[in-house]
Design a protein around this motif. Structure first.
Motif, PDB file in Angstrom:
ATOM      1  N   GLN A  48      -5.243   1.352  -4.157  1.00  0.00           N
ATOM      2  CA  GLN A  48      -3.998   1.782  -5.040  1.00  0.00           C
ATOM      3  C   GLN A  48      -3.871   0.982  -6.186  1.00  0.00           C
ATOM      4  O   GLN A  48      -3.392   1.580  -7.147  1.00  0.00           O
ATOM      5  N   MET A  49      -4.110  -0.321  -6.321  1.00  0.00           N
ATOM      6  CA  MET A  49      -3.920  -0.957  -7.605  1.00  0.00           C
ATOM      7  C   MET A  49      -5.092  -0.259  -8.568  1.00  0.00           C
ATOM      8  O   MET A  49      -4.317  -0.102  -9.869  1.00  0.00           O
ATOM      9  N   HIS A  50      -6.053   0.148  -8.408  1.00  0.00           N
ATOM     10  CA  HIS A  50      -6.885   0.820  -9.360  1.00  0.00           C
ATOM     11  C   HIS A  50      -6.263   2.197  -9.708  1.00  0.00           C
ATOM     12  O   HIS A  50      -6.427   2.437 -10.786  1.00  0.00           O
ATOM     13  N   ILE A  79       0.633  -1.273  -0.026  1.00  0.00           N
ATOM     14  CA  ILE A  79      -0.015   0.090  -0.022  1.00  0.00           C
ATOM     15  C   ILE A  79       0.874   1.257  -0.348  1.00  0.00           C
ATOM     16  O   ILE A  79       0.568   2.146  -0.775  1.00  0.00           O
ATOM     17  N   SER A  80       1.790   1.195   0.917  1.00  0.00           N
ATOM     18  CA  SER A  80       2.795   2.451   0.958  1.00  0.00           C
ATOM     19  C   SER A  80       3.561   2.446  -0.378  1.00  0.00           C
ATOM     20  O   SER A  80       3.801   3.589  -0.938  1.00  0.00           O
ATOM     21  N   ALA A  81       4.217   1.475  -1.010  1.00  0.00           N
ATOM     22  CA  ALA A  81       4.911   1.209  -2.089  1.00  0.00           C
ATOM     23  C   ALA A  81       4.038   1.784  -3.385  1.00  0.00           C
ATOM     24  O   ALA A  81       4.534   2.824  -4.080  1.00  0.00           O
ATOM     25  N   MET A  82       2.823   1.418  -3.414  1.00  0.00           N
ATOM     26  CA  MET A  82       2.085   2.018  -4.522  1.00  0.00           C
ATOM     27  C   MET A  82       1.623   3.389  -4.422  1.00  0.00           C
ATOM     28  O   MET A  82       1.596   4.020  -5.487  1.00  0.00           O
ATOM     29  N   ASP A 104       2.900  -6.957  -9.724  1.00  0.00           N
ATOM     30  CA  ASP A 104       2.352  -7.811  -8.742  1.00  0.00           C
ATOM     31  C   ASP A 104       2.674  -7.173  -7.291  1.00  0.00           C
ATOM     32  O   ASP A 104       3.795  -7.136  -6.862  1.00  0.00           O
ATOM     33  N   PRO A 105       1.675  -6.719  -6.799  1.00  0.00           N
ATOM     34  CA  PRO A 105       1.865  -6.252  -5.388  1.00  0.00           C
ATOM     35  C   PRO A 105       2.185  -7.018  -4.253  1.00  0.00           C
ATOM     36  O   PRO A 105       2.321  -6.659  -3.009  1.00  0.00           O
ATOM     37  N   PHE A 106       1.781  -8.157  -4.432  1.00  0.00           N
ATOM     38  CA  PHE A 106       2.089  -9.356  -3.458  1.00  0.00           C
ATOM     39  C   PHE A 106       2.815 -10.754  -4.295  1.00  0.00           C
ATOM     40  O   PHE A 106       2.307 -11.490  -4.272  1.00  0.00           O
ATOM     41  N   CYS A 107       3.902 -10.364  -4.610  1.00  0.00           N
ATOM     42  CA  CYS A 107       4.760 -10.785  -5.494  1.00  0.00           C
ATOM     43  C   CYS A 107       5.488 -12.365  -4.944  1.00  0.00           C
ATOM     44  O   CYS A 107       6.037 -13.216  -5.813  1.00  0.00           O
ATOM     45  N   TRP A 139      -6.114  -4.855   5.154  1.00  0.00           N
ATOM     46  CA  TRP A 139      -5.230  -4.359   3.903  1.00  0.00           C
ATOM     47  C   TRP A 139      -6.159  -4.479   2.449  1.00  0.00           C
ATOM     48  O   TRP A 139      -5.728  -3.838   1.556  1.00  0.00           O
ATOM     49  N   LEU A 140      -7.219  -5.210   2.560  1.00  0.00           N
ATOM     50  CA  LEU A 140      -7.729  -5.530   1.455  1.00  0.00           C
ATOM     51  C   LEU A 140      -8.398  -4.289   0.515  1.00  0.00           C
ATOM     52  O   LEU A 140      -7.939  -4.047  -0.708  1.00  0.00           O
ATOM     53  N   ARG A 141      -9.193  -3.399   1.197  1.00  0.00           N
ATOM     54  CA  ARG A 141      -9.573  -2.274   0.489  1.00  0.00           C
ATOM     55  C   ARG A 141      -8.436  -1.069  -0.013  1.00  0.00           C
ATOM     56  O   ARG A 141      -8.431  -0.767  -1.004  1.00  0.00           O
TER      57      ARG A 141
END
Length: 226
Positions: free
Chosen positions: A67-69, A20-23, A179-182, A60-62
């Motif tokens: 952030q992905m969107h 989340i912080s990274a994105m 991939d944010p959960f790589c 963390w889901l929402r």
């Protein structure tokens, strides 16, 4: 969070960070495709006792999918694996972020990962869209094979053979796959082999190091073959 001129989306690197912080530091609409296998929120523990970070809560889901969107380009696609018994949490997060559900994927196994009321012999993911993407000229099947990895590198390691058709279908060479959960880097490895740029984020330091070593080896192998 609104992006600014200082936000830069890196390429071809693995970040050991909270996604989340990274994105939030990435530029808005800078990613062409997202392919990710987030924690299923099931308190998973494999036969060796290994667990998955943040699999014990859905806080963390929402924010993660929001952030992905934000970083995905308009008209782009995201593919997210999910836990079938927590689909309500995932669907809520996807829709709250602004994604449209446009397809469902089933990955068939030749083995059972576990057995309770049924033998669990498949994985599943949803195809999500931002905005109104162009229909693919040659749609891929919604049922794909899922070879066994042995989970040697990660307790929920996905096979690159199952991910490659998705990256090939929804991106072009040189485009950026996130991939944010790589985990151990399976998505990134598939992107590298197809000539796509990639960016991975992994919270667990050991898995992040595994992904870095894996991708460094692939990059070195590619340079040697050139």
């Amino acid at each position: 969070m609104t992006s600014n001129a200082n936000n830069i989306t890196p390429r071809n690197t693995v970040l050991n960070a909270d996604c989340i912080s990274a994105m939030r530091s990435f530029e808005r609409a800078s990613v062409d495709f997202i392919l990710t296998d987030p924690p299923y929120v099931t308190r998973f523990r494999d036969r060796q006792g290994r667990t998955v970070t943040n699999d014990d809560n859905g806080r963390w889901l929402r924010p993660a999918f929001n952030q992905m969107h934000r970083v995905l380009k308009d008209g782009g696609f995201a593919v997210s694996f999910y836990g079938w018994n927590k689909v309500d949490l995932f669907m809520d997060a996807w829709k709250a972020a602004g994604f449209r559900v446009v397809g469902h994927l089933v990955f068939r196994k030749r083995y059972a990962s576990s057995a309770r009321f049924l033998r669990y012999e498949h994985e599943q993911a949803y195809l999500l869209a931002k905005g109104n993407p162009t229909l693919p000229a040659h749609p891929i099947p919604d049922v794909l094979d899922f070879p066994y990895t042995g989970n040697r590198l990660h307790p929920t390691q996905k096979p690159t053979e199952a991910l490659t058709p998705l990256i090939e279908a929804f991106t072009k060479p040189g485009e950026l796959v996130l991939d944010p959960f790589c985990g151990s880097g399976s998505t990134l490895a598939a992107a590298q082999k197809l000539g796509r740029d990639w960016i991975g984020v992994e919270l667990d330091a050991a898995h992040s190091e595994t992904a870095n070593r894996r991708l460094a080896w692939l990059q070195q192998r590619g340079r040697a073959a050139a």
